[in-house]
Enzyme design. Structure first.
Site, PDB file in Angstrom:
ATOM      1  N   TRP A   1       0.833  -1.208   0.000  1.00  0.00           N
ATOM      2  CA  TRP A   1       0.000   0.000   0.000  1.00  0.00           C
ATOM      3  C   TRP A   1       0.858   1.245   0.000  1.00  0.00           C
ATOM      4  CZ3 TRP A   1      -4.363  -0.805  -2.019  1.00  0.00           C
ATOM      5  CH2 TRP A   1      -5.088  -1.965  -1.757  1.00  0.00           C
TER       6      TRP A   1
ATOM      7  N   ASP B   1      -1.774   6.426   6.657  1.00  0.00           N
ATOM      8  CA  ASP B   1      -2.797   5.541   6.086  1.00  0.00           C
ATOM      9  C   ASP B   1      -3.125   4.528   7.182  1.00  0.00           C
ATOM     10  OD1 ASP B   1      -4.290   3.606   4.859  1.00  0.00           O
ATOM     11  OD2 ASP B   1      -2.877   3.216   3.229  1.00  0.00           O
TER      12      ASP B   1
ATOM     13  N   LYS C   1     -12.473  -1.958   6.670  1.00  0.00           N
ATOM     14  CA  LYS C   1     -11.774  -2.892   7.556  1.00  0.00           C
ATOM     15  C   LYS C   1     -12.197  -2.716   9.013  1.00  0.00           C
ATOM     16  CE  LYS C   1      -8.530  -3.234   3.981  1.00  0.00           C
ATOM     17  NZ  LYS C   1      -7.785  -2.346   3.114  1.00  0.00           N
TER      18      LYS C   1
END
Ligand code: PLP
Length: 363
Positions: A105, A175, A199
């Site tokens: 990511w 993030d 999530k």
């Protein structure tokens, strides 16, 4: 009400939601009490929806002690659009942003930032398959950096920062897609925290951005309206139609986290769940954790078996037992148990049981 059987869902995202949240949403799906229509049919300009949005924000501020000088935004486009919006708004010409490369990511965030301006990769553990996080001494930070970007939890590789990287005065941009509100968070240590909702917050389609107010001064009128943080601050996240159902579900999730006793209690629960799984992984040597011990994630527990054939057999047999979604990300292989806030401890116990039995018959 018909009885339904819920399996244990170890998927990385969209992921398991808290059962009380699903049950309340189900109860009120056709008609919100006192409103007579579904939250999905409600105008985003109505007082009722504004109240839902403001209560979700207020509960989040209470849960995480978010100070007034931080703005809470409910956006769309996923964490992936934040890979672009962060540099577009914060990386002014003539300045450099530092990025810490700790996994897949982070790589995607770096790719977008490079399209916008000057990027320094302050550290990378790519050479070690991202099996650990950089040490503070390895960080090569830019003096006066526009910001430093980090990935709080590396969802695919199974590593998670326990202490924040020391970045001096530069605003830290995080993030936090896969570990937000899984433990106490000191928002004042950050310039921006962002997360896709699917999530730890609610259904997909909603993105949370928490942003320090003074950073808005960097955005310019050259930005497209929807990509300018100021648009969403000035319009209370209601510039265009927000993902109303997602905001509602996030609100229920905030209420659920508060009812558990807040983030300290949530962290204790998460430590206990992950602790049980890592203890089983470390018990004999049949299973092998892929992340360095000190950097192990409490959210995504990654491990391997002696052979790929055994990993395939493990996944097939686990699925049959109602333990779903344990296959690791296609880029790294192996197994991954995603055990976010909403994942029940009984599911962890069931997996530990299954691992013992699988080792006994295949080890
Ligand atoms: C899942 C995930 C993303 C991608 O999120 P989208 O909302 O699908 O764009 C980004 N970063 C991390 C750490 C993730 O876990």
């Amino acid at each position: 009400m018909p009885t339904v059987t819920r399996i244990f869902n170890f998927a990385a995202g969209p992921a398991v939601l808290p059962l009380p949240v699903l049950e309340e949403a189900q109860r009120d799906l056709v008609a919100l009490p006192g409103v007579g229509m579904s939250v999905m049919e409600l105008s985003h300009r109505s007082k009722t929806f504004e109240d839902i949005l403001h209560l979700a924000e207020a509960d989040m501020r209470a849960l995480a002690a978010i100070p007034e000088r931080y703005k809470v935004l409910f956006l769309q486009g996923g964490a992936s659009l934040q890979f672009s919006m962060v540099p577009m708004n914060l990386l002014a010409p003539g300045t450099t942003a530092d990025y810490i490369d700790t996994g897949s990511w982070a790589v995607k965030a770096i790719k977008e930032a490079k399209r916008v301006g000057s990027v320094n990769v302050a550290a990378s553990t790519k050479a070690e398959g991202y099996s650990r996080l950089p040490t503070p001494g390895e960080l090569k930070l830019t003096p006066g950096a526009a910001y430093v970007h980090m990935t709080g939890n590396n969802t695919i590789e199974g590593t998670e920062w326990r202490a924040l990287p020391p970045v001096g005065d530069a605003p830290l941009v995080c993030d936090a897609s896969s570990d937000i509100f899984s433990r106490p968070i000191d928002i004042t240590k950050f310039g921006v925290v962002y997360a896709g909702a699917q999530k730890n917050l609610g259904p997909s389609g909603l993105t949370l951005v928490i942003l320090r107010e003074d950073l808005l001064e960097r955005s310019t009128d050259a930005l497209h309206t929807m990509l300018d943080y100021r648009t969403h601050v000035q319009n209370d996240s209601l510039y265009n139609t927000p993902p109303t159902f997602g905001v509602y579900m996030l609100g229920l999730t905030m209420k659920w986290l508060l009812s558990l006793g807040g983030l300290e209690a949530v962290a204790e629960m998460n430590e206990r769940k992950a602790g049980k799984l890592y203890a089983e992984i470390d018990r004999t040597g049949f299973y092998r954790g892929t992340a360095k011990r000190e950097d192990r994630s409490l959210m995504n527990v990654t491990f391997r078996l002696p052979t790929e054939a055994l990993e395939g057999a493990f996944d097939t047999a686990a699925t049959k037992e109602g333990l779903d979604g344990l296959k690791g990300h296609r880029s790294v292989g192996g197994m991954r148990a995603s055990i976010y806030n909403a994942f029940p401890e009984a599911g962890v116990d069931a997996l530990v049981q299954f691992m013992r039995e699988f080792e006994r018959t295949n080890g």
